[in-house]
Design a protein around this motif. Structure first.
Motif, mmCIF file in Angstrom:
data_model
loop_
_atom_site.group_PDB
_atom_site.id
_atom_site.type_symbol
_atom_site.label_atom_id
_atom_site.label_comp_id
_atom_site.label_asym_id
_atom_site.label_seq_id
_atom_site.Cartn_x
_atom_site.Cartn_y
_atom_site.Cartn_z
ATOM 1 N N SER A 3 0.848 -1.191 0.000
ATOM 2 C CA SER A 3 0.000 0.000 0.000
ATOM 3 C C SER A 3 0.884 1.240 0.000
ATOM 4 O O SER A 3 1.942 1.256 0.622
ATOM 5 N N HIS A 20 2.861 0.422 -9.757
ATOM 6 C CA HIS A 20 1.446 0.118 -10.003
ATOM 7 C C HIS A 20 1.086 0.368 -11.470
ATOM 8 O O HIS A 20 0.352 -0.407 -12.081
ATOM 9 N N PHE A 34 -13.116 5.320 -12.771
ATOM 10 C CA PHE A 34 -13.188 5.367 -11.326
ATOM 11 C C PHE A 34 -14.519 4.782 -10.884
ATOM 12 O O PHE A 34 -15.548 5.010 -11.513
ATOM 13 N N GLU A 35 -14.483 4.046 -9.780
ATOM 14 C CA GLU A 35 -15.702 3.484 -9.208
ATOM 15 C C GLU A 35 -15.642 3.690 -7.702
ATOM 16 O O GLU A 35 -14.652 3.319 -7.064
ATOM 17 N N ARG A 36 -16.675 4.311 -7.154
ATOM 18 C CA ARG A 36 -16.729 4.492 -5.705
ATOM 19 C C ARG A 36 -17.518 3.336 -5.100
ATOM 20 O O ARG A 36 -18.656 3.081 -5.486
ATOM 21 N N GLU A 40 -14.255 3.560 -0.546
ATOM 22 C CA GLU A 40 -13.102 3.309 -1.404
ATOM 23 C C GLU A 40 -13.324 3.902 -2.785
ATOM 24 O O GLU A 40 -14.449 3.968 -3.265
ATOM 25 N N ARG A 42 -11.980 3.075 -6.503
ATOM 26 C CA ARG A 42 -11.234 2.105 -7.293
ATOM 27 C C ARG A 42 -10.930 2.691 -8.670
ATOM 28 O O ARG A 42 -11.781 3.297 -9.300
ATOM 29 N N VAL A 43 -9.701 2.503 -9.088
ATOM 30 C CA VAL A 43 -9.248 2.993 -10.391
ATOM 31 C C VAL A 43 -8.832 1.788 -11.204
ATOM 32 O O VAL A 43 -8.114 0.919 -10.717
ATOM 33 N N ARG A 44 -9.303 1.716 -12.443
ATOM 34 C CA ARG A 44 -8.894 0.608 -13.311
ATOM 35 C C ARG A 44 -8.783 1.108 -14.743
ATOM 36 O O ARG A 44 -9.368 2.130 -15.113
#
Length: 78
Positions: A3, A20, A34-36, A40, A42-44
């Motif tokens: 982390s 990363h 981006f997804e909340r 959290e 999340r980035v993909r």
């Protein structure tokens, strides 16, 4: 992977650590999504880019000339 704590700039930007980016294949100009999820974010890597579609939609109906593709190609290639 470990982390990593990053600081958000005054413009809302962060730097994704190199390890990363490399692990996920995030090259310069790669689209990400981006997804909340709860507390959290999340980035993909995006599965599909809409950048080209947005550009085409923005340009639709803006032309004042009617040109064929061949005419445009001649202009852009000198």
């Amino acid at each position: 992977m470990r982390s990593v704590i990053m600081m958000i700039t005054s413009k809302g930007q962060i730097t994704i650590p190199k390890e990363h980016r490399e692990a996920l294949g995030l090259l310069p100009h790669t689209d990400v999504e981006f997804e909340r999820v709860g507390d959290e974010l999340r980035v993909r890597k995006a599965t599909g880019s809409v950048r080209g579609e947005k550009l085409i939609d923005a340009m639709k109906g803006k032309s004042t000339l009617s040109m064929t593709t061949d005419e445009i190609m001649r202009l852009t290639r000198g």
